[in-house]
Design an enzyme around this catalytic site. Structure first.
Site, PDB file in Angstrom:
ATOM      1  N   TYR A  36       0.804  -1.234   0.000  1.00 34.11           N
ATOM      2  CA  TYR A  36       0.000   0.000   0.000  1.00 34.11           C
ATOM      3  C   TYR A  36       0.836   1.283   0.000  1.00 34.11           C
ATOM      4  O   TYR A  36       0.339   2.347  -0.321  1.00 34.11           O
ATOM      5  CB  TYR A  36      -0.872   0.054   1.264  1.00 34.11           C
ATOM      6  CG  TYR A  36      -1.873  -1.052   1.398  1.00 34.11           C
ATOM      7  CD1 TYR A  36      -1.597  -2.200   2.131  1.00 34.11           C
ATOM      8  CD2 TYR A  36      -3.104  -0.969   0.758  1.00 34.11           C
ATOM      9  CE1 TYR A  36      -2.520  -3.227   2.240  1.00 34.11           C
ATOM     10  CE2 TYR A  36      -4.046  -1.983   0.876  1.00 34.11           C
ATOM     11  CZ  TYR A  36      -3.731  -3.107   1.617  1.00 34.11           C
ATOM     12  OH  TYR A  36      -4.652  -4.127   1.727  1.00 34.11           O
ATOM     13  N   ASP A  38       3.328   2.826  -1.545  1.00 37.32           N
ATOM     14  CA  ASP A  38       3.579   3.745  -2.685  1.00 37.32           C
ATOM     15  C   ASP A  38       2.340   4.612  -2.913  1.00 37.32           C
ATOM     16  O   ASP A  38       2.401   5.833  -2.984  1.00 37.32           O
ATOM     17  CB  ASP A  38       3.883   2.942  -3.947  1.00 37.32           C
ATOM     18  CG  ASP A  38       5.022   1.948  -3.737  1.00 37.32           C
ATOM     19  OD1 ASP A  38       4.877   0.776  -4.110  1.00 37.32           O
ATOM     20  OD2 ASP A  38       6.057   2.361  -3.155  1.00 37.32           O
ATOM     21  N   GLN A 278      -7.662   5.320   5.707  1.00 37.71           N
ATOM     22  CA  GLN A 278      -6.475   5.930   6.327  1.00 37.71           C
ATOM     23  C   GLN A 278      -6.807   6.790   7.544  1.00 37.71           C
ATOM     24  O   GLN A 278      -6.118   6.728   8.562  1.00 37.71           O
ATOM     25  CB  GLN A 278      -5.734   6.796   5.306  1.00 37.71           C
ATOM     26  CG  GLN A 278      -4.744   6.034   4.466  1.00 37.71           C
ATOM     27  CD  GLN A 278      -3.958   6.938   3.552  1.00 37.71           C
ATOM     28  OE1 GLN A 278      -4.491   7.931   3.027  1.00 37.71           O
ATOM     29  NE2 GLN A 278      -2.699   6.626   3.349  1.00 37.71           N
ATOM     30  N   ARG A 294       4.603  -0.981   9.881  1.00 41.69           N
ATOM     31  CA  ARG A 294       5.531  -1.554   8.878  1.00 41.69           C
ATOM     32  C   ARG A 294       5.842  -0.541   7.796  1.00 41.69           C
ATOM     33  O   ARG A 294       5.377   0.609   7.847  1.00 41.69           O
ATOM     34  CB  ARG A 294       4.892  -2.814   8.292  1.00 41.69           C
ATOM     35  CG  ARG A 294       3.783  -2.556   7.289  1.00 41.69           C
ATOM     36  CD  ARG A 294       3.130  -3.839   6.780  1.00 41.69           C
ATOM     37  NE  ARG A 294       2.524  -3.647   5.466  1.00 41.69           N
ATOM     38  CZ  ARG A 294       1.719  -4.533   4.886  1.00 41.69           C
ATOM     39  NH1 ARG A 294       1.423  -5.660   5.476  1.00 41.69           N
ATOM     40  NH2 ARG A 294       1.222  -4.301   3.671  1.00 41.69           N
ATOM     41  N   GLU A 296       6.517   2.159   5.105  1.00 44.43           N
ATOM     42  CA  GLU A 296       6.942   3.568   5.153  1.00 44.43           C
ATOM     43  C   GLU A 296       5.849   4.462   5.709  1.00 44.43           C
ATOM     44  O   GLU A 296       6.069   5.223   6.646  1.00 44.43           O
ATOM     45  CB  GLU A 296       7.338   4.035   3.746  1.00 44.43           C
ATOM     46  CG  GLU A 296       7.748   5.514   3.705  1.00 44.43           C
ATOM     47  CD  GLU A 296       8.508   5.891   2.440  1.00 44.43           C
ATOM     48  OE1 GLU A 296       9.262   5.067   1.875  1.00 44.43           O
ATOM     49  OE2 GLU A 296       8.350   7.050   2.005  1.00 44.43           O
ATOM     50  N   ASP A 297       4.645   4.347   5.191  1.00 42.56           N
ATOM     51  CA  ASP A 297       3.620   5.335   5.568  1.00 42.56           C
ATOM     52  C   ASP A 297       3.040   5.082   6.943  1.00 42.56           C
ATOM     53  O   ASP A 297       2.859   6.013   7.725  1.00 42.56           O
ATOM     54  CB  ASP A 297       2.506   5.357   4.505  1.00 42.56           C
ATOM     55  CG  ASP A 297       1.649   6.612   4.682  1.00 42.56           C
ATOM     56  OD1 ASP A 297       0.447   6.456   4.896  1.00 42.56           O
ATOM     57  OD2 ASP A 297       2.208   7.727   4.672  1.00 42.56           O
TER      58      ASP A 297
HETATM   59  O1  TRH Z   1       1.804  -1.471   2.718  1.00 39.27           O
HETATM   60  P1  TRH Z   1       3.228  -1.290   3.077  1.00 39.27           P
HETATM   61  O2  TRH Z   1       3.987  -2.500   3.397  1.00 39.27           O
HETATM   62  O3  TRH Z   1       3.965  -0.514   1.888  1.00 39.27           O
HETATM   63  C1  TRH Z   1       5.372  -0.694   1.724  1.00 39.27           C
HETATM   64  C2  TRH Z   1       6.035   0.661   1.672  1.00 39.27           C
HETATM   65  O4  TRH Z   1       5.494   1.402   0.607  1.00 39.27           O
HETATM   66  C3  TRH Z   1       7.520   0.480   1.420  1.00 39.27           C
HETATM   67  O5  TRH Z   1       8.141   1.754   1.235  1.00 39.27           O
HETATM   68  C4  TRH Z   1       7.713  -0.307   0.145  1.00 39.27           C
HETATM   69  O6  TRH Z   1       9.087  -0.546  -0.013  1.00 39.27           O
HETATM   70  C5  TRH Z   1       6.955  -1.611   0.257  1.00 39.27           C
HETATM   71  O7  TRH Z   1       5.578  -1.392   0.519  1.00 39.27           O
HETATM   72  C6  TRH Z   1       7.067  -2.349  -1.056  1.00 39.27           C
HETATM   73  O8  TRH Z   1       3.314  -0.341   4.343  1.00 39.27           O
HETATM   74  P2  TRH Z   1       3.010   1.180   4.537  1.00 39.27           P
HETATM   75  O9  TRH Z   1       4.011   2.021   3.831  1.00 39.27           O
HETATM   76  O10 TRH Z   1       2.836   1.391   5.983  1.00 39.27           O
HETATM   77  O11 TRH Z   1       1.604   1.469   3.837  1.00 39.27           O
HETATM   78  C7  TRH Z   1       0.435   0.986   4.444  1.00 39.27           C
HETATM   79  C8  TRH Z   1      -0.655   2.013   4.305  1.00 39.27           C
HETATM   80  O12 TRH Z   1      -1.903   1.444   4.687  1.00 39.27           O
HETATM   81  C9  TRH Z   1      -0.441   3.195   5.233  1.00 39.27           C
HETATM   82  O13 TRH Z   1      -0.862   4.382   4.578  1.00 39.27           O
HETATM   83  C10 TRH Z   1      -1.399   2.919   6.364  1.00 39.27           C
HETATM   84  C11 TRH Z   1      -2.533   2.305   5.621  1.00 39.27           C
HETATM   85  N1  TRH Z   1      -3.460   1.505   6.416  1.00 39.27           N
HETATM   86  C12 TRH Z   1      -4.782   1.878   6.377  1.00 39.27           C
HETATM   87  O14 TRH Z   1      -5.138   2.883   5.740  1.00 39.27           O
HETATM   88  N2  TRH Z   1      -5.686   1.129   7.061  1.00 39.27           N
HETATM   89  C13 TRH Z   1      -5.307   0.033   7.789  1.00 39.27           C
HETATM   90  O15 TRH Z   1      -6.167  -0.628   8.376  1.00 39.27           O
HETATM   91  C14 TRH Z   1      -3.921  -0.332   7.818  1.00 39.27           C
HETATM   92  C15 TRH Z   1      -3.489  -1.491   8.641  1.00 39.27           C
HETATM   93  C16 TRH Z   1      -3.002   0.426   7.112  1.00 39.27           C
END
Ligand code: TRH
Length: 409
Positions: A36, A38, A278, A294, A296-297
């Site tokens: 998610y 990116d 979000q 986990r 980045e975001d």
């Molecule tokens: O989903 P991710 O593992 O994304 C990662 C990062 O982009 C990383 O840089 C990249 O190298 C890799 O993918 C391939 O984790 P991240 O970055 O935390 O993104 C998750 C998003 O989901 C974040 O904006 C939070 C959101 N989220 C929700 O909106 N609702 C939820 O219930 C949860 C658990 C997360």
């Protein structure tokens, strides 16, 4: 996945920004590589550029279904739609991009359609090309932030823009009013109770340690659940739908448990949540005492939640991710006394190493949790100070708009 070529550039006039109008036009391109993050970061940036700077912003994204999960107002079937002030455009091989914007952001170096790049160079003045890089606390980031690179063939300048935690970097995506909303929520038990009730749960009782768990597949999940279920006090763990769901269910002997399920063992109560939009996920982070996050975001949002966090970094080949993990821990723990700092490091290392038994023969994650949890109050105060420090660096959209304004002819 969109690819270069084939896309047709038709010079359909679109509201250009232009010097002096203060209204630069932006095109943000996002190729969803994995998960998610990116989409999450590009979506936040686009919203913040539109919201704080009143700029015409188009977000071109190929994995629009991912964006729908993060923001259900976005309809995956629509090729174009305006949401939160952003024109969300589904980026496909047949996309008609129209005239390039004043400023073009290439999210995480995913690349831009070739014909679009040609059109960028034909503009007068040429469009500004920004490559938004991945987040890292490594010291070299500040030295590379903002460096230019000339296009080998076209009259185009490309700049590498690095988000970061310290001055001299691009800062982090952070919308106006975030801290005020967070502080109001964290002060108001009625808002917190309403959050849990909206999800179908009663508010956790006051003595419980409340945690959220969002991570990659991780053998250490069973260990942390053991630590929580055998602990001396109650622990409530909120687990949105994701990679931790299956091991959670397995721990309780339940296959594919539904959202809304409550699983209990000893001192532990696990609450299974849907994947939240979000803004609701932010509220979950604000409602918890500890957040396991986990990528980045969510990692950034947990820091902005001003609560102790445990980061499951995206695993990379040959353990390259450990350098990034420790670079952040060095920065984060620099102003922490040695005992809480060492306890937090040990917990992060055990969590990212998948647990297992330490030299003492005891499960590392359980020992690390039992050593870190007593420092919670100190770590909470530190998390608040860290969040305030991040705010002083300025936000990604504001820093980027300022950076570009100086470079537009
Ligand atoms: O989903 P991710 O593992 O994304 C990662 C990062 O982009 C990383 O840089 C990249 O190298 C890799 O993918 C391939 O984790 P991240 O970055 O935390 O993104 C998750 C998003 O989901 C974040 O904006 C939070 C959101 N989220 C929700 O909106 N609702 C939820 O219930 C949860 C658990 C997360």
């Amino acid at each position: 996945m969109a690819s270069a070529g084939k896309a047709v550039i038709m010079n359909i006039h679109r509201p250009q920004g232009g010097k002096g109008t203060g209204m630069r036009s932006w095109d943000v391109f996002c190729k969803v590589v994995d998960n998610y993050g990116d989409a999450a970061v590009c979506w936040r940036l686009a919203q913040q550029l539109a919201d704080a700077h009143g700029a015409p912003v188009r977000l071109w994204i190929d994995g629009i279904e991912v964006l729908h999960e993060l923001c259900p107002d976005i309809v995956a079937e629509k090729s174009r739609q305006i949401v939160a002030g952003v024109e969300v455009c589904h980026w496909t091989q047949r996309s008609d991009f129209g005239a390039p914007a004043d400023i073009v952001v290439d999210g995480f170096g995913g690349g831009l359609p070739e014909p679009y790049v040609e059109a960028m160079a034909q503009r007068s003045p040429p469009a500004l090309w920004i490559t938004l890089e991945y987040l890292s606390a490594e010291p070299w980031v500040a030295e590379h932030h903002g460096l230019p690179s000339r296009h080998p063939r076209l009259a185009l300048e490309r700049y590498f823009f690095f988000p970061g935690f310290s001055p001299g970097t691009g800062g982090l995506p952070r919308e106006a009013g975030l801290e005020a909303r967070r502080d109001e929520f964290q002060r108001d038990p009625v808002l917190q109770a309403r959050f849990w009730k909206d999800l179908g749960f009663t508010p956790p009782n006051g003595e419980a340690i409340v945690t959220s768990v969002f991570g990659y597949s991780n053998p250490a999940v069973a260990e942390i659940l053991d630590a929580w279920s055998s602990g001396s006090g109650p622990v409530v763990a909120a687990v949105p739908r994701g990679a931790a769901r299956a091991p959670m269910g397995a721990y309780f002997g339940v296959i594919d448990p539904e959202d809304g399920t409550v699983l209990r063992r000893g001192s532990l109560e696990v609450r299974l949540l849907p994947f939240l939009p979000q803004q609701r996920y932010d509220e979950l982070l604000w409602a918890c005492d500890w957040n396991f996050v986990r990528g980045e975001d969510s990692f950034v949002r947990a820091q902005l939640a001003a609560r102790p966090l445990v980061w499951h970094i995206y695993p990379q080949e040959a353990r390259a991710h450990w350098v990034k993990l420790d670079a952040f821990l060095d920065a984060y723990c620099a102003e922490l006394e040695s005992a809480p700092g060492a306890a937090l490091r040990a917990l992060w290392h055990a969590w990212n190493d998948g647990g297992g038994n330490g030299t003492s023969g005891a499960p590392r994650v359980r020992a690390a949790w039992q050593a870190a949890e007593p420092h919670h109050e100190r770590l909470r105060r530190h998390a608040q100070a860290w969040a305030a420090r991040l705010a002083a660096v300025g936000d990604l959209a504001g820093n980027l708009a300022q950076f570009c304004e100086k470079r537009l002819k």
